[in-house]
Each structure stands twice: as structure tokens, then as C-alpha cells.
Motif scaffolding. Structure first.
Motif, short mmCIF file in Angstrom:
data_model
loop_
_atom_site.label_atom_id
_atom_site.label_comp_id
_atom_site.label_asym_id
_atom_site.label_seq_id
_atom_site.Cartn_x
_atom_site.Cartn_y
_atom_site.Cartn_z
N SER A 48 0.84 -1.21 0.00
CA SER A 48 0.00 0.00 0.00
C SER A 48 0.86 1.25 0.00
CB SER A 48 -0.93 0.01 1.22
OG SER A 48 -1.84 -1.07 1.18
N LEU A 49 1.90 1.25 0.85
CA LEU A 49 2.79 2.41 0.89
C LEU A 49 3.57 2.55 -0.42
CD1 LEU A 49 4.16 2.13 4.55
CD2 LEU A 49 2.39 3.67 3.66
N ALA A 50 3.92 1.42 -1.03
CA ALA A 50 4.61 1.46 -2.32
C ALA A 50 3.70 2.06 -3.39
CB ALA A 50 5.06 0.06 -2.73
N LEU A 51 2.42 1.71 -3.37
CA LEU A 51 1.47 2.27 -4.32
C LEU A 51 1.34 3.78 -4.13
CD1 LEU A 51 -0.68 2.03 -6.52
CD2 LEU A 51 -2.34 1.44 -4.73
N ALA A 52 1.26 4.22 -2.88
CA ALA A 52 1.17 5.66 -2.61
C ALA A 52 2.40 6.39 -3.15
CB ALA A 52 1.04 5.90 -1.10
N LEU A 53 3.57 5.78 -3.00
CA LEU A 53 4.80 6.38 -3.51
C LEU A 53 4.77 6.47 -5.03
CD1 LEU A 53 7.63 7.48 -2.89
CD2 LEU A 53 8.48 5.13 -3.02
N VAL A 54 4.28 5.42 -5.69
CA VAL A 54 4.20 5.42 -7.15
C VAL A 54 3.25 6.51 -7.63
CG1 VAL A 54 3.38 4.11 -9.14
CG2 VAL A 54 4.82 3.00 -7.43
N VAL A 55 2.12 6.67 -6.96
CA VAL A 55 1.15 7.70 -7.34
C VAL A 55 1.77 9.09 -7.22
CG1 VAL A 55 -1.06 8.77 -6.76
CG2 VAL A 55 -0.85 6.28 -6.74
N MET A 56 2.52 9.32 -6.15
CA MET A 56 3.14 10.63 -5.95
C MET A 56 4.25 10.88 -6.96
SD MET A 56 3.27 11.18 -1.80
CE MET A 56 3.98 9.57 -1.42
N VAL A 57 5.10 9.88 -7.18
CA VAL A 57 6.25 10.05 -8.06
C VAL A 57 5.82 10.16 -9.53
CG1 VAL A 57 8.34 8.92 -8.94
CG2 VAL A 57 7.87 8.93 -6.49
N SER A 58 4.71 9.52 -9.89
CA SER A 58 4.27 9.50 -11.29
C SER A 58 3.63 10.81 -11.73
CB SER A 58 3.25 8.37 -11.50
OG SER A 58 3.82 7.11 -11.22
N ARG A 59 3.28 11.65 -10.79
CA ARG A 59 2.52 12.86 -11.13
C ARG A 59 3.27 13.76 -12.11
NH1 ARG A 59 -0.63 16.64 -6.75
NH2 ARG A 59 -1.50 18.18 -8.20
N GLU A 60 4.50 14.10 -11.78
CA GLU A 60 5.24 15.03 -12.64
C GLU A 60 5.53 14.46 -14.02
OE1 GLU A 60 9.40 17.68 -12.58
OE2 GLU A 60 8.70 16.65 -10.78
N PRO A 61 6.03 13.21 -14.15
CA PRO A 61 6.25 12.67 -15.50
C PRO A 61 4.98 12.61 -16.35
CG PRO A 61 7.38 11.33 -13.86
CD PRO A 61 6.51 12.28 -13.11
N LEU A 62 3.86 12.28 -15.73
CA LEU A 62 2.61 12.22 -16.48
C LEU A 62 2.17 13.61 -16.94
CD1 LEU A 62 0.54 9.65 -14.38
CD2 LEU A 62 1.48 9.31 -16.66
N MET A 63 2.35 14.60 -16.08
CA MET A 63 1.93 15.95 -16.44
C MET A 63 2.79 16.54 -17.55
SD MET A 63 -0.75 16.45 -14.76
CE MET A 63 -1.03 14.67 -14.79
N ARG A 64 4.04 16.12 -17.63
CA ARG A 64 4.92 16.64 -18.69
C ARG A 64 4.44 16.21 -20.07
NH1 ARG A 64 9.64 15.63 -15.22
NH2 ARG A 64 9.93 13.63 -16.29
N ARG A 65 3.65 15.17 -20.14
CA ARG A 65 3.16 14.68 -21.43
C ARG A 65 1.93 15.44 -21.93
NH1 ARG A 65 3.31 8.08 -20.59
NH2 ARG A 65 5.51 7.90 -19.99
N VAL A 66 1.36 16.26 -21.07
CA VAL A 66 0.12 16.96 -21.42
C VAL A 66 0.43 18.32 -22.03
CG1 VAL A 66 -2.08 17.83 -20.56
CG2 VAL A 66 -1.08 15.78 -19.54
N ASP A 67 -0.14 18.59 -23.17
CA ASP A 67 -0.05 19.89 -23.84
C ASP A 67 -1.45 20.31 -24.26
OD1 ASP A 67 2.80 20.34 -23.83
OD2 ASP A 67 2.97 18.72 -25.30
N PRO A 68 -1.73 21.59 -24.35
CA PRO A 68 -0.87 22.74 -24.08
C PRO A 68 -0.77 23.05 -22.60
CG PRO A 68 -3.02 23.46 -24.76
CD PRO A 68 -3.04 21.96 -24.88
N GLU A 69 -0.20 24.20 -22.26
CA GLU A 69 0.05 24.57 -20.86
C GLU A 69 -1.25 24.65 -20.06
OE1 GLU A 69 2.14 25.34 -17.50
OE2 GLU A 69 3.00 24.86 -19.46
#
Length: 292
Positions: free
Chosen positions: A224-245
Motif C-alpha cells: 500500500s505504501l509502495a502504491l502511494a509512492l508510485v502515485v506521488m512520483v508519477s505525477r510530474e512525468p505524467l503531467m509533462r506529457r500533457v499539452d498545451p500549458e
């Protein structure tokens, strides 16, 4: 005696397999349940993401989007555009903070989710953006800017409505996304129950139920804690894929709000694991006292 040993060994193996599955499948079940609620139920989706438009960073991004959309929709001399930008920005900032835009946002995300479900279920035509992604378009009405534009000599100023494009999935990944959606819709609500049943079966079959309970509890807390870490860490890489600003800012705020329910589920799973550890420890202490 040999048959009893063989039977006991078989139960132990089955108990270990069920316990391992209960641990490994817990993060999957949490994600599946979250997806079955957030991605397949429009009312829940709208209620969770309604506050997105009230976030300061979203209002600022929408203001930029309105200004760019309005100026991009008209054909004016550069000097006139420059002179109009400041008053348009001022009025746009007031506009995006108004109840009218909040209502438009709510209507827009409801339509967005309805279209998303139709795309995932293969009931709607998929429109691709210039980057080959399946996207939806959110229209922002700007009636408050009409008079300003009319004074500048813009024809049909009342019909201007900037559009924010929100990408959903790459066209090449659409089929995979549709399969994942159908699985979440069909099995997501039942996934935690299946994991719980596997855990109970493992404990019931174990020779030492306290040991099985402790191991499952530790496994649940860890995964469960590992999943929470993955959700937090994945946020920035996923957002970088979204365009436009503008879409990126909206998606980032939406991610934070939507992930709350997943964090709640994770907290419940960790809490259940802690309770199981406490029950196992108390039972062991009580058993030792009775043995004296």
C-alpha cells in the motif's frame, strides 16, 4: 500418517499461494476499485473535479487560455491587439472566477466524462488532435468580453468562445485503454472483496494463523505504501506529457483531487494491516498467558 502429512503440506502450500496473491493483488485491487468509481461514474467524477476551476493556478491558466483564444480568434493589427490584451486579461481574470464559469466548467466536465465513456466503450467517433491523440474540447464562454471586443471593431464578438483541448489517450494506445476500462468497469468493484477472501482463505488454511495474519498484514502495509509512492512520483512525468500549458495545469490540479480517493483507499488498507498486526499480537500474548 503419510496421508495426513501430505494433506497438511498441501494446505500449507495453498495457504501460502493465497496469501501471496492477496498481497500482490492488493495494489491492483485498489487501483481497480478507484478506476471503477472515478472513471466509470460520471456523477462521482463531476463531484470530485468540480473544485478544479476554483484553484488559483487553474484560474490563472484559464485566463491565459481565454486571452490567447480571444486574440487568436480575431484579426486585428498588432498594435490594437497589444492595447487590448491588458483589458481583456483583466476581464478574463474576473470572468474565470465568476459563478458563470464554474457552472460552465461543471457542464463541460460532465460532457467530457460522458464523451470519455463513449470513447472507451467504442460508441463514439474518435477525433484526433495534431499530435495523434484522442482529445476532448472544453468551450469557455466569454460573454463579459463581448462589449470590449465590439468597441475594438471585432465582428461577431458574441460568438467567440475559446476552446481548451484536453488529450485523453494516444490513438495507438486507444485499444489498450478500452480493454483496461472494461476490466475496471466489470471487476473493479469486486477486486477488494476478492483480495480479502484470498487473505481469509490463507489464514484459515495456515497451520499457524497468527504467522499468516502477520505476514499478510506486513505485505499489505508495504504494498500500500509502495502504491502511494508510485502515485506521488508519477505525477510530474505524467503531467509533462500533457499539452498545451492550460490543459497541463488543469490536469495537474485534477490529478491531485482525483488521487485523494486513492489515497483514502490506501490509508484504509494500511489501517486494516495495522489492525491485523494488533489482533495477532494481542492473541499471541493472551495465548501465552493462558499457557502459564
Amino acid at each position: 500418517m503419510a496421508r495426513q502429512a501430505s494433506g497438511g503440506g498441501g494446505r500449507s502450500v495453498l495457504s501460502a499461494v493465497c496469501g501471496l496473491l492477496a498481497i500482490v493483488l492488493l495494489p491492483v485491487s485498489l487501483l481497480g476499485f478507484w478506476a471503477s468509481v472515478m472513471l466509470t461514474r460520471t456523477d462521482v467524477f463531476v463531484e470530485e473535479l468540480r473544485p478544479v476551476v476554483t484553484k488559483p493556478q487553474v484560474q490563472e491558466a484559464l485566463t491565459d487560455g481565454v486571452v490567447q483564444g480571444v486574440l487568436g480568434a480575431v484579426d486585428l493589427q498588432p498594435a490594437i491587439e497589444k492595447a487590448l490584451e491588458a483589458p481583456i486579461r483583466t476581464q478574463a481574470a474576473a470572468l474565470v472566477a465568476s459563478p458563470q464559469v464554474t457552472a460552465a466548467w461543471t457542464t463541460g466536465i460532465r460532457a467530457l466524462h460522458t464523451q470519455f465513456i463513449a470513447v472507451m466503450e467504442g460508441r463514439a467517433d474518435t477525433k484526433l488532435d495534431d499530435q495523434g491523440r484522442v482529445s476532448v474540447r472544453l468551450t469557455i464562454p466569454v460573454p463579459a468580453l463581448t462589449s470590449t471586443l465590439e468597441q475594438a471593431g471585432v465582428p461577431d464578438a458574441g460568438s467567440i468562445a475559446p476552446v481548451v483541448t484536453i488529450p485523453l489517450v494516444k490513438a495507438t494506445d486507444l485499444q489498450k485503454a478500452q480493454v483496461a476500462y472494461r476490466i475496471a468497469d466489470a471487476w473493479g468493484p469486486w477486486a477488494p472483496l476478492v483480495v480479502g477472501a484470498l487473505a481469509l482463505l490463507s489464514i484459515a488454511l495456515a497451520r499457524r494463523w497468527r504467522t499468516a495474519t502477520t505476514l499478510i498484514a506486513i505485505g499489505w502495509i508495504a504494498t500500500s505504501l509502495a502504491l502511494a509512492l508510485v502515485v506521488m512520483v508519477s505525477r510530474e512525468p505524467l503531467m509533462r506529457r500533457v499539452d498545451p500549458e492550460v490543459a497541463r495545469t488543469i490536469a495537474d490540479a485534477a490529478y491531485g483531487l482525483a488521487a485523494r480517493n486513492l489515497y483514502y483507499e490506501i490509508a484504509i488498507a494500511v489501517g486494516v494491516g495495522v489492525v491485523m498486526l494488533v489482533v495477532s499480537a494481542v492473541s499471541l500474548a493472551f495465548g501465552r498467558r493462558r499457557a502459564r
